[in-house]
Design an enzyme around this catalytic site. Structure first.
Site, PDB file in Angstrom:
ATOM      1  N   GLU A 434       0.536  -1.422  -0.208  1.00  0.00           N
ATOM      2  CA  GLU A 434      -0.613   0.262   0.229  1.00  0.00           C
ATOM      3  C   GLU A 434       1.049   1.135  -0.337  1.00  0.00           C
ATOM      4  OE1 GLU A 434      -2.735   2.723   3.756  1.00  0.00           O
ATOM      5  OE2 GLU A 434      -2.339   0.486   3.735  1.00  0.00           O
ATOM      6  N   ASP A 512      -1.335  -1.546   5.616  1.00  0.00           N
ATOM      7  CA  ASP A 512      -1.489  -0.503   6.927  1.00  0.00           C
ATOM      8  C   ASP A 512      -2.259  -1.464   8.022  1.00  0.00           C
ATOM      9  OD1 ASP A 512       0.419   0.948   6.210  1.00  0.00           O
ATOM     10  OD2 ASP A 512      -1.254   2.838   6.162  1.00  0.00           O
ATOM     11  N   ASP A 514      -4.669  -1.052   9.696  1.00  0.00           N
ATOM     12  CA  ASP A 514      -5.039   0.040  10.577  1.00  0.00           C
ATOM     13  C   ASP A 514      -6.810  -0.571   9.451  1.00  0.00           C
ATOM     14  OD1 ASP A 514      -4.910   1.296   7.954  1.00  0.00           O
ATOM     15  OD2 ASP A 514      -4.276   3.010   8.630  1.00  0.00           O
ATOM     16  N   ASP A 516      -8.475   1.443   7.870  1.00  0.00           N
ATOM     17  CA  ASP A 516      -7.908   1.588   5.782  1.00  0.00           C
ATOM     18  C   ASP A 516      -7.104   0.574   5.252  1.00  0.00           C
ATOM     19  OD1 ASP A 516      -9.368   3.721   5.410  1.00  0.00           O
ATOM     20  OD2 ASP A 516      -7.717   5.297   5.667  1.00  0.00           O
TER      21      ASP A 516
END
Length: 646
Positions: A434, A512, A514, A516
């Site tokens: 990402e 990541d 998280d 997102d």
């Protein structure tokens, strides 16, 4: 004994022993596929299949599946009970024959069962061989009988232990830890998905699932009751619960053509995906076969005839393809075959030629009646077909552009790809990372010999809500195709991938840790599921697991992937350690990323698997459709945690 009485009898004489079971423990994968998570759950399905066979024969309507506290399994039904009288040929109780002889069972006697489930007929004896302990309790003819086994061998002859007004069979087994070394823990969700599926495929049967490992606040155990009164119609509505239908009803039928019972249910929705699931004797034939061929013939021929007669195709300058009639279609085909012949790589492709015509005729009659009685729906379906045909032509051009840019087309690799030097795909892996920032760190930290890095810019296209030509026009998706080196397939078979040309045998999604990052992971997984399903089925797709925390005090440091691990590490360091929360991959330097997430000797990869195609389809449509529930939960439930490289 009259022919009618003989036909309905189920006694020791109905049990036929086909071969011994000596090799089951030596080569378990030959019988249940593997000794990992999938094989472990397959044991339950084999026992439940026996109860379903009783239901198919009209002698059972209630089945109970219990996960006990110790991860043993209990399956109970209210069928006739396995026969316990003496087996003439074997010289022992028929129950012992069923439990200790591979291929023994009433399903091989056509007088006892017209059709039966189960793929290879290995049955409960295979489960017995691979169990540390198994007990069978039979309620039959007013009496209760019991026999126990250790690793497939009877501990004592069948004995009567009481009297009863009930009937049926109760099997409890504990898988052998020396065989199933990866895990002995059953997944409630995996078993529940299969039981739900069986309840839809066999309407009128009640299947209860109970998990005694977990209690609710009110003291009851976790569990569900599965019962379907409408069968495949309900199944289609369940699968399409997160899609918007374009016609008013589920189109369905069930009848028997040429001694082949056929059930079909279908609906059209606003999506661009084709979702057809086929079953033979309750087995999901995900490689298709002759029943799917018959369905497609009946559907295409009938809709084409109606569309031509409607005059709506007159302005179209090109021919309608069979694919166009199936865009936005969710359908289930279920047939019962007395002697199914399976072929294909995983033996889940039906080969019986005599099935094509009955299914084709049944589908044609069903559709002709529906189109005639529902002219508004008929017009909507034809308009959907026309739009699909126009989009297919646009997609063909986009696909050809991608094809030219693949390695095979000589167009070279994507400029963003940092390739590895190793040439053997089996030893190569590519990280889909990402963002450019994290991609740069990964490039510095990787082992250039076998690790390639492909940074992805932002969130890739949500293919669940995009027309096919938009998918192939998307730059990030084109880069994935090109980097992997796989061909996309022909116009008529856009889902076929040439995996022989796959450049990396590990495709690792690294985002990541998280919300997102989870969303981006799910977008990529949705793309793989819809356009590169073979990658997942081949075991090539993984999700990297970057840490959430760095716990540090002086020269001591520990990484933590959970809050509990963080707290334990902090305690070990005296409770006053400095704790760094990683908000993203970009916050780690190259050395940290390597030692936590990319080093094969230390990292943890989560392999993405598909336990149930229907459940995966439902989840992806739920996650990536118009309503978007939590994605992180999906990632955690659909990836198997394993130290792949250890």
């Amino acid at each position: 004994m009259s022919d009618e009485i003989k036909k309905n009898s189920y006694s020791a004489d109905s049990i036929q022993a086909l071969e011994g079971m000596e090799h089951v423990r030596m080569r378990p994968s030959m019988y249940i596929g593997d000794t990992g998570v999938r094989g472990l759950h397959h044991l339950v399905y084999e026992v439940v299949d026996n109860s379903i066979d009783e239901a198919l024969a009209g002698h059972c309507d209630t089945i109970s599946v219990i996960i006990n506290e110790d991860n043993s399994i209990t399956v109970e039904d209210n069928g006739r009970g396995i026969p316990v009288d003496m087996h003439k040929k074997e010289g022992v109780s028929a129950l012992e024959v069923v439990m200790t002889k591979i291929g023994a069972g009433g399903k091989f006697d056509k007088d006892s069962y017209k059709v039966s489930g189960g793929l290879h007929g290995v049955g409960v004896s295979c489960v017995n061989a691979l169990s540390d302990h198994l007990s069978a309790i039979v309620h039959r003819d007013g009496k209760v009988y019991e026999q126990e086994y250790e690793r497939g061998k009877a501990m004592y002859p069948v004995k009567q232990i009481g009297e009863t007004t009930k009937r049926g069979t109760i099997v409890t087994f504990k898988p052998d830890a020396t065989i199933f070394t990866q895990t002995l823990e059953y997944s409630y969700d995996t078993l529940a998905a299969r039981m739900r599926e069986l309840s839809f495929l066999n309407k009128g049967i009640t299947i209860t699932m109970t998990d005694k490992r977990f209690k609710k606040e009110n003291g009851d155990y976790e569990g569900e009751i599965f019962h379907s009164s409408e069968g495949l119609k309900e199944f289609v509505r369940f699968l399409d619960g997160n899609r918007i239908p374009i016609i008013s009803h589920v189109i369905s039928m069930e009848n028997e053509k040429g001694e082949v019972p056929v059930e079909v249910a279908l609906i059209y929705n606003e999506s661009y995906a084709e979702n057809i699931f086929s079953y033979v004797n309750n087995i999901n034939t995900h490689e298709g076969g002759t029943h799917l061929q018959g369905f497609r013939m009946g559907l295409t021929r009938t809709l084409k005839k109606y569309a031509d007669a409607s005059g709506l195709l007159e302005k179209l300058k090109f021919e309608i393809s069979g694919d166009d009639f199936r865009e936005g279609l969710t359908a289930i085909i279920s047939v019962k075959v007395q002697e199914p012949q399976f072929e294909g790589q995983t033996k889940t492709k039906l080969g019986n030629r005599e099935v094509v015509s009955p299914v084709s005729q049944a589908v044609a009659e069903m559709l002709e009646n529906y189109l005639e009685e529902n002219p508004n729906d008929a017009k909507i379906i034809v308009q959907k077909v026309i739009l699909a045909a126009q989009a297919r032509h646009a997609a063909k051009k986009a696909r050809e552009m991608v094809q030219r840019k693949t390695v095979l087309g000589g167009g070279g690799l994507p400029g963003k790809l940092s390739d590895c030097s190793e040439q053997d795909p089996a030893r190569c892996e590519v990280y889909l990372v990402e963002g450019d920032s994290a991609g740069g760190t990964a490039k510095q930290g990787r082992d250039r010999n076998f690790q390639a890095i492909l940074p992805l810019r932002g969130k890739i296209l949500n293919v669940e809500k995009a027309m096919h030509h938009k998918v192939f026009e998307n730059e990030e998706i084109r880069n994935i195709f090109t980097a992997l080196g796989v061909t996309i397939g022909t116009e008529d078979d856009s889902k076929a991938l040439n995996l022989e040309k796959l450049r990396y045998h590990k495709v690792i999604i690294m985002c990541d840790a998280d919300v997102d990052g989870s969303h981006i992971s799910t977008l990529i997984l949705t793309f793989f599921f819809r356009f590169m399903k073979e990658l997942i089925e081949g075991g090539h797709v993984y999700i990297a697991a970057p840490p959430l925390y760095l716990v540090k005090k002086g020269n001591k440091k520990e990484y933590a992937w959970t809050d509990d691990q963080r707290d334990i590490a902090n305690e070990k360091m005296g409770g006053s350690a400095a704790i760094q929360r990683y908000k993203g991959l970009g916050e780690m330097n190259a050395e940290q990323l390597w030692e936590t997430t990319m080093d094969p000797s230390y990292r943890t990869l989560r392999q993405v698997t598909i336990d149930s195609l229907t459940e995966a389809d439902r989840i992806f449509s739920m996650l990536m459709g118009d309503e978007v529930p939590p994605r992180r939960e999906f990632i955690e439930k659909n990836a198997v945690y394993a130290k792949i490289d250890a």
